[in-house]
Design a protein around this motif. Structure first.
Motif, PDB file in Angstrom:
ATOM      1  N   GLY A 145      16.649 -79.708  33.442  1.00  0.00           N
ATOM      2  CA  GLY A 145      17.194 -80.993  33.993  1.00  0.00           C
ATOM      3  C   GLY A 145      16.814 -82.222  33.537  1.00  0.00           C
ATOM      4  N   PHE A 146      15.796 -82.182  32.607  1.00  0.00           N
ATOM      5  CA  PHE A 146      15.553 -83.662  31.931  1.00  0.00           C
ATOM      6  C   PHE A 146      16.616 -83.964  30.931  1.00  0.00           C
ATOM      7  CE2 PHE A 146      10.890 -81.787  32.426  1.00  0.00           C
ATOM      8  CZ  PHE A 146      11.076 -82.112  33.850  1.00  0.00           C
ATOM      9  N   SER A 147      16.706 -85.170  30.646  1.00  0.00           N
ATOM     10  CA  SER A 147      17.730 -85.845  29.544  1.00  0.00           C
ATOM     11  C   SER A 147      16.613 -86.048  28.223  1.00  0.00           C
ATOM     12  CB  SER A 147      18.507 -87.147  29.851  1.00  0.00           C
ATOM     13  OG  SER A 147      17.692 -88.081  30.593  1.00  0.00           O
ATOM     14  N   LYS A 148      15.344 -86.198  28.832  1.00  0.00           N
ATOM     15  CA  LYS A 148      14.550 -86.707  27.662  1.00  0.00           C
ATOM     16  C   LYS A 148      13.153 -86.081  27.866  1.00  0.00           C
ATOM     17  CE  LYS A 148      16.638 -91.057  26.255  1.00  0.00           C
ATOM     18  NZ  LYS A 148      16.249 -92.551  25.811  1.00  0.00           N
ATOM     19  N   SER A 149      12.339 -85.454  27.170  1.00  0.00           N
ATOM     20  CA  SER A 149      11.019 -84.901  27.309  1.00  0.00           C
ATOM     21  C   SER A 149      10.297 -84.640  26.181  1.00  0.00           C
ATOM     22  CB  SER A 149      11.401 -83.466  28.352  1.00  0.00           C
ATOM     23  OG  SER A 149      10.191 -83.064  28.238  1.00  0.00           O
ATOM     24  N   ALA A 150       8.815 -84.811  26.309  1.00  0.00           N
ATOM     25  CA  ALA A 150       8.042 -84.345  25.317  1.00  0.00           C
ATOM     26  C   ALA A 150       8.109 -82.659  25.320  1.00  0.00           C
ATOM     27  CB  ALA A 150       6.612 -84.892  25.474  1.00  0.00           C
ATOM     28  N   LEU A 151       7.784 -82.062  24.492  1.00  0.00           N
ATOM     29  CA  LEU A 151       7.900 -80.819  24.177  1.00  0.00           C
ATOM     30  C   LEU A 151       6.688 -80.251  23.483  1.00  0.00           C
ATOM     31  CD1 LEU A 151      11.438 -80.580  22.261  1.00  0.00           C
ATOM     32  CD2 LEU A 151      10.980 -80.418  24.827  1.00  0.00           C
ATOM     33  N   LEU A 152       6.164 -79.020  23.939  1.00  0.00           N
ATOM     34  CA  LEU A 152       4.895 -78.654  23.557  1.00  0.00           C
ATOM     35  C   LEU A 152       4.878 -77.134  23.588  1.00  0.00           C
ATOM     36  CD1 LEU A 152       1.890 -78.787  22.531  1.00  0.00           C
ATOM     37  CD2 LEU A 152       0.957 -78.950  24.909  1.00  0.00           C
ATOM     38  N   ILE A 153       4.943 -76.535  22.527  1.00  0.00           N
ATOM     39  CA  ILE A 153       5.018 -75.290  22.138  1.00  0.00           C
ATOM     40  C   ILE A 153       3.783 -74.463  21.547  1.00  0.00           C
ATOM     41  CG2 ILE A 153       6.401 -73.288  21.211  1.00  0.00           C
ATOM     42  CD1 ILE A 153       7.800 -75.276  23.005  1.00  0.00           C
ATOM     43  N   ILE A 154       3.048 -73.500  22.260  1.00  0.00           N
ATOM     44  CA  ILE A 154       1.984 -73.148  21.812  1.00  0.00           C
ATOM     45  C   ILE A 154       2.004 -71.458  21.933  1.00  0.00           C
ATOM     46  CG2 ILE A 154      -0.727 -73.318  22.185  1.00  0.00           C
ATOM     47  CD1 ILE A 154      -0.358 -75.524  23.845  1.00  0.00           C
ATOM     48  N   ASP A 155       1.635 -70.856  20.751  1.00  0.00           N
ATOM     49  CA  ASP A 155       1.728 -69.218  20.718  1.00  0.00           C
ATOM     50  C   ASP A 155       0.711 -68.684  19.806  1.00  0.00           C
ATOM     51  OD1 ASP A 155       3.217 -69.890  18.751  1.00  0.00           O
ATOM     52  OD2 ASP A 155       5.003 -68.969  19.459  1.00  0.00           O
ATOM     53  N   GLY A 156       1.234 -67.554  19.243  1.00  0.00           N
ATOM     54  CA  GLY A 156       0.259 -66.909  18.293  1.00  0.00           C
ATOM     55  C   GLY A 156       0.921 -67.333  16.961  1.00  0.00           C
ATOM     56  N   ILE A 157       2.160 -67.338  16.568  1.00  0.00           N
ATOM     57  CA  ILE A 157       2.678 -67.748  15.438  1.00  0.00           C
ATOM     58  C   ILE A 157       4.289 -67.721  15.488  1.00  0.00           C
ATOM     59  CG2 ILE A 157       2.798 -65.592  14.139  1.00  0.00           C
ATOM     60  CD1 ILE A 157       1.585 -67.099  11.648  1.00  0.00           C
ATOM     61  N   GLY A 158       4.632 -68.611  14.875  1.00  0.00           N
ATOM     62  CA  GLY A 158       6.227 -68.771  14.881  1.00  0.00           C
ATOM     63  C   GLY A 158       6.593 -68.336  13.353  1.00  0.00           C
ATOM     64  N   GLU A 159       7.088 -68.984  12.571  1.00  0.00           N
ATOM     65  CA  GLU A 159       7.118 -68.902  10.994  1.00  0.00           C
ATOM     66  C   GLU A 159       5.989 -69.065  10.441  1.00  0.00           C
ATOM     67  OE1 GLU A 159      11.236 -69.407  12.464  1.00  0.00           O
ATOM     68  OE2 GLU A 159       9.442 -70.776  12.696  1.00  0.00           O
ATOM     69  N   ASN A 160       5.172 -69.959  10.758  1.00  0.00           N
ATOM     70  CA  ASN A 160       3.943 -70.267  10.329  1.00  0.00           C
ATOM     71  C   ASN A 160       2.965 -71.025  11.141  1.00  0.00           C
ATOM     72  OD1 ASN A 160       1.795 -69.459   7.989  1.00  0.00           O
ATOM     73  ND2 ASN A 160       1.457 -71.342   8.047  1.00  0.00           N
ATOM     74  N   LYS A 322       4.277 -87.007  34.254  1.00  0.00           N
ATOM     75  CA  LYS A 322       4.467 -86.867  35.451  1.00  0.00           C
ATOM     76  C   LYS A 322       5.068 -85.503  35.925  1.00  0.00           C
ATOM     77  CE  LYS A 322       6.848 -89.652  39.193  1.00  0.00           C
ATOM     78  NZ  LYS A 322       7.831 -90.655  39.581  1.00  0.00           N
ATOM     79  N   ASN A 323       5.965 -85.124  35.014  1.00  0.00           N
ATOM     80  CA  ASN A 323       6.706 -83.679  35.366  1.00  0.00           C
ATOM     81  C   ASN A 323       6.525 -82.802  34.424  1.00  0.00           C
ATOM     82  OD1 ASN A 323       7.855 -85.283  37.470  1.00  0.00           O
ATOM     83  ND2 ASN A 323       9.392 -86.408  36.141  1.00  0.00           N
ATOM     84  N   LEU A 324       6.215 -81.567  34.715  1.00  0.00           N
ATOM     85  CA  LEU A 324       6.235 -80.552  34.012  1.00  0.00           C
ATOM     86  C   LEU A 324       7.033 -79.287  34.206  1.00  0.00           C
ATOM     87  CD1 LEU A 324       4.529 -78.826  31.957  1.00  0.00           C
ATOM     88  CD2 LEU A 324       2.839 -78.271  33.582  1.00  0.00           C
ATOM     89  N   PHE A 325       7.586 -78.648  33.317  1.00  0.00           N
ATOM     90  CA  PHE A 325       8.760 -77.740  33.376  1.00  0.00           C
ATOM     91  C   PHE A 325       8.298 -76.576  32.312  1.00  0.00           C
ATOM     92  CE2 PHE A 325      12.198 -74.991  32.628  1.00  0.00           C
ATOM     93  CZ  PHE A 325      12.638 -74.798  33.696  1.00  0.00           C
ATOM     94  N   ILE A 326       8.189 -75.540  32.948  1.00  0.00           N
ATOM     95  CA  ILE A 326       7.883 -74.180  32.129  1.00  0.00           C
ATOM     96  C   ILE A 326       9.114 -73.151  32.457  1.00  0.00           C
ATOM     97  CG2 ILE A 326       5.887 -72.427  31.408  1.00  0.00           C
ATOM     98  CD1 ILE A 326       4.065 -74.220  32.785  1.00  0.00           C
ATOM     99  N   PRO A 327       9.720 -72.662  31.703  1.00  0.00           N
ATOM    100  CA  PRO A 327      10.767 -71.679  31.856  1.00  0.00           C
ATOM    101  C   PRO A 327      10.123 -70.217  32.629  1.00  0.00           C
ATOM    102  CG  PRO A 327      10.421 -71.603  29.655  1.00  0.00           C
ATOM    103  CD  PRO A 327       9.445 -72.735  29.938  1.00  0.00           C
ATOM    104  N   SER A 328      10.882 -69.423  33.132  1.00  0.00           N
ATOM    105  CA  SER A 328      10.309 -68.225  33.794  1.00  0.00           C
ATOM    106  C   SER A 328       9.810 -67.066  32.699  1.00  0.00           C
ATOM    107  CB  SER A 328      11.391 -67.439  34.521  1.00  0.00           C
ATOM    108  OG  SER A 328      12.571 -67.095  33.566  1.00  0.00           O
ATOM    109  N   ALA A 329      10.423 -67.282  31.353  1.00  0.00           N
ATOM    110  CA  ALA A 329      10.079 -66.566  30.198  1.00  0.00           C
ATOM    111  C   ALA A 329       9.533 -67.498  29.001  1.00  0.00           C
ATOM    112  CB  ALA A 329      11.301 -65.595  29.864  1.00  0.00           C
TER     113      ALA A 329
END
Length: 566
Positions: A145-160, A322-329
Motif C-alpha cells: 500500500g506504500f507508493s514509496k518505501s525503503a526496502l531491506l532484504i535479508i536471507d541466506g543467499i540470492g544469486e550471491n 515510522k511504518n513497517l510492512f512484512i508480507p505473510s510469506a
C-alpha cells in the motif's frame, strides 16, 4: 496481464498467479507433495518445478496454461554467473565448488526445458528471469500500500548477495547497496542451528531457546567470527565454514557440538541468546544505514530473516522508519508472488495503485461434497453444525484440542486460522497437552495466540501499528496484569508471537474467538499449525490423516464436525 510466478531454486518451492496486479492464487509445493520445503536444496534440481502448486493456481481460477502472458522465475542466472566465486571451503560437486556450480548452471538452463516438457514450447518462450532479492522486495513492496518505501532484504543467499538495501518508488525498485556471501545472517542461523543439534531449517527452535539464555556471556566468543561494521556486518567463514559439515573452529570457542537428542544445557541456551542478540544489533544497524541512505517514512522487509519475530519487533519499535510492512510469506516461497508482481509492474503500462493487499488466504478450498466424501472414505462420522464457530469455541473452552480447517489455505509458514490447531490459553498444562497429543515438539518452544484485533491492545503492548501484525510476525510483550491469565501462550521472556485477527479478513475465525471470549472473558485462543512433524495440512484428507494419527479431540472442516470417540 496474467503472470505465473515460480520459485524452485534452493527451497520453499511455490507458485503464484497475478492477474492485472491482483494476487489471485499462491501456494507452496510442500502442501501438495507433503515433502517439507518442497524438495532438497541441491545443486542439480532448480528445474524441479512446483508442478502441483502450478496446477492448483491455474485450476483455482479456471485458467488454461496458454492464457498465461508471462512466466516469472525468481532467480537470475546471468547475475549468478557474474558474481560466483569458488569457495575454497566447500565440498567437491556441492555448493561453492566449481563442479557443483556447473550442476547448478545446468539445472537453471533446464528450467526452460521443464516448462516445455510439462506445459508446451509456447509457455517456455514466455520465461522471464527476476533476480532473487528483487523478487523478495516486490513481494513486500507492491502489496504494502506504500507508493514509496525503503526496502531491506535479508536471507541466506540470492544469486550471491545475502542482504539488499534499496527503495521502491511507484513501479520502480532500485538497489542501493548489497552485502555478499559469505557475510550472511541467514547462513549464520543455519550453521548455529546445526551446531546446537538441530537442522538448518530449525531457526524457529533456536529463536525460542534464545529467551532462556544470557546474551552477554558469550559475546566475546561471538565477536571472533561476527562483527558489526559501519556498512552492516562481517562474518569470518574460516571459523563458520558454511559449506562444510565441520564444526571444529566453533567447538574451539564454545565446546563440543551438541548432537541431536542430547540434553540442552546452559551453554546451548547462551549460544542461542548471543545469536539472537547479534542478529538484533546487526539488523538495527542495517535499518539505521538504510534510513540514512533513503529517509522514507516506510520500510518493507522480506527474506527468511524477516521471520525472526524478536528482531521484527525491535525494527518496528526502535527503527527510524515510522511504518513497517512484512508480507505473510517473507521467505523464499514469497518470491513466486514477488517475481510475478515485479514482472507485471515493469513490463506492463499499469501504474501502481498503492492498494494494500493483505489477504494471505490464497490456497485451495474444498466443497462440502468433497469434505463429506473424504470423511466417509476414512470411515468416520461427521455431523453438520449450524454454528461451527460457536461449537468449536465451547470445545476449546472445555479443554479440547480442535483442528480448525476452513476456507482457503494460508500462504506462508504461519497457520493464520484456516489450517490451525486451537486450544485454551488459560492453562499452563495446555502446552504439555498439545505436545503429548499431537505436536511432539521441544518443551522450550512457545505457542502463539490469535487475538481479536480490537481487543489486542488491552492484552499486549502492540506498539507502532503495522498491518503485518495480522501475520504472526512480531513477539509483543504481554501486559503484566494479563500474563497470569494466559500462561499457555506466554514465553519465558514475557512475550507472545501474536496474530491480530481482523473481522473483515477472516470473519469465521474472528467469530470463533469472539464466542470464546463470551464464554471465558478471554479474547484470544492458542493457535498452532495443523500438522504433526509434516507440512501444514492442505486437503481434508491431510487433516483427517493427522486427526487419526494423533490424539486431537475434534476436527472442524467447514461446517462439519468430527469428534474423537471417548
Amino acid at each position: 496481464m496474467i503472470v505465473l510466478g515460480i520459485n524452485s531454486v534452493y527451497h520453499e518451492s511455490a507458485a503464484a498467479i497475478i492477474v492485472d496486479g491482483d494476487i489471485v492464487a499462491a501456494a507452496e509445493e510442500e502442501r501438495f507433495n507433503r515433502y517439507k520445503h518442497g524438495k532438497p536444496a541441491n545443486t542439480n534440481n532448480a528445474n524441479v518445478l512446483p508442478l502441483q502448486a502450478i496446477e492448483y493456481c491455474l485450476s483455482s481460477i479456471n485458467l488454461k496454461i496458454d492464457q498465461i502472458d508471462l512466466v516469472a522465475f525468481s532467480f537470475d542466472p546471468a547475475l549468478r554467473e557474474k558474481y560466483f566465486e569458488v569457495d575454497p571451503l566447500s565440498i567437491p560437486k556441492n555448493w561453492g565448488s566449481l563442479e557443483g556450480e556447473e550442476f547448478f548452471r545446468r539445472s537453471l538452463e533446464n528450467i526452460k526445458f521443464s516448462l516445455s516438457e510439462n506445459f508446451g514450447d509456447k509457455i517456455a518462450e514466455k520465461l522471464v528471469w527476476v533476480s532473487h532479492h528483487l523478487a523478495h522486495a516486490a513481494s513486500a513492496f507492491y502489496p504494502s500500500g506504500f507508493s514509496k518505501s525503503a526496502l531491506l532484504i535479508i536471507d541466506g543467499i540470492g544469486e550471491n548477495a545475502s542482504t539488499m538495501m534499496g527503495f521502491g518508488d511507484m513501479n520502480d525498485l532500485k538497489i542501493i547497496q548489497e552485502i555478499h556471501y559469505p557475510h550472511s545472517l541467514g547462513f549464520l542461523w543455519e550453521k548455529i542451528c546445526q551446531f546446537l543439534g538441530f537442522s538448518e531449517y530449525d531457526a524457529c527452535k533456536v529463536m525460542g531457546l534464545a529467551a532462556y539464555g544470557q546474551k552477554e556471556i558469550l559475546k566475546d566468543c561471538f565477536n571472533k567470527f561476527a562483527k558489526i561494521t559501519n556498512d552492516g556486518f562481517i562474518l569470518d567463514n574460516n571459523i563458520l565454514r558454511f559449506r562444510l559439515p565441520e564444526f571444529e573452529p566453533l567447538e574451539a570457542l564454545f565446546g563440543k557440538r551438541r548432537e541431536k537428542g542430547e540434553p540442552i544445557n546452559e551453554i546451548h541456551k547462551n549460544i542461542a541468546a548471543a545469536l539472537q542478540e547479534f542478529t538484533d544489533v546487526a539488523v538495527l544497524s542495517l535499518v539505521q544505514r538504510l534510513y540514512r541512505l533513503y529517509p522514507s517514512e516506510n520500510l518493507c522487509l522480506a527474506g527468511g530473516v524477516a521471520l525472526n519475530c524478536v528482531t521484527n519487533w525491535l525494527v518496528k519499535e526502535k527503527g527510524e522508519f515510522k511504518n513497517l510492512f512484512i508480507p505473510s510469506a517473507p521467505h523464499d516461497a514469497g518470491t513466486a508472488i514477488g517475481a510475478a508482481l515485479y514482472t507485471y509492474y515493469t513490463r506492463s503500462n499499469a501504474k501502481l495503485l498503492s492498494i494494500v493487499q493483505l489477504n494471505p488466504y490464497t490456497g485451495p478450498e474444498f466443497s462440502q461434497a468433497k469434505i463429506r466424501l473424504q470423511i466417509e472414505k476414512f470411515g468416520l462420522q461427521g455431523r453438520i453444525s449450524t454454528d461451527s464457530a460457536s461449537e468449536a469455541a465451547h470445545m476449546i473452552a472445555n479443554g479440547k484440542i480442535v483442528g480448525w480447517f476452513q476456507g482457503r489455505m494460508e500462504f506462508g509458514p504461519r497457520a493464520l486460522g484456516n489450517r490451525s490447531l486451537l486450544a485454551d490459553p488459560r492453562h499452563s498444562t495446555t502446552r504439555e497437552l498439545l505436545n503429548r497429543k499431537v505436536k511432539h515438539r521441544e518443551d522450550f518452544r512457545p505457542f502463539a495466540p490469535s487475538v481479536l484485533a480490537d481487543k489486542a491492545n488491552d492484552w499486549f503492548e502492540i506498539g507502532r501499528p503495522s498491518e503485518s501484525l495480522k501475520y504472526m510476525l512480531f513477539s509483543c510483550p504481554v501486559r503484566p496484569e494479563k500474563a497470569k491469565l494466559i500462561p499457555a501462550v506466554l514465553h519465558i521472556d514475557g512475550t507472545s508471537r501474536l496474530q491480530l485477527v481482523d473481522k473483515d479478513l477472516n470473519t469465521n475465525y474472528y467469530r470463533l474467538i469472539e464466542q470464546f471470549e463470551q464464554i471465558t472473558g478471554i479474547p484470544l485462543v492458542l493457535n498452532t499449525s495443523f500438522n504433526d512433524s509434516e507440512p501444514i495440512v492442505c486437503t481434508p484428507r491431510d487433516a483427517l490423516l493427522t486427526f487419526q494419527g494423533t490424539l486431537i479431540d475434534a476436527v472442524v472442516i467447514g461446517n462439519i464436525i468430527v469428534e474423537r470417540k471417548s
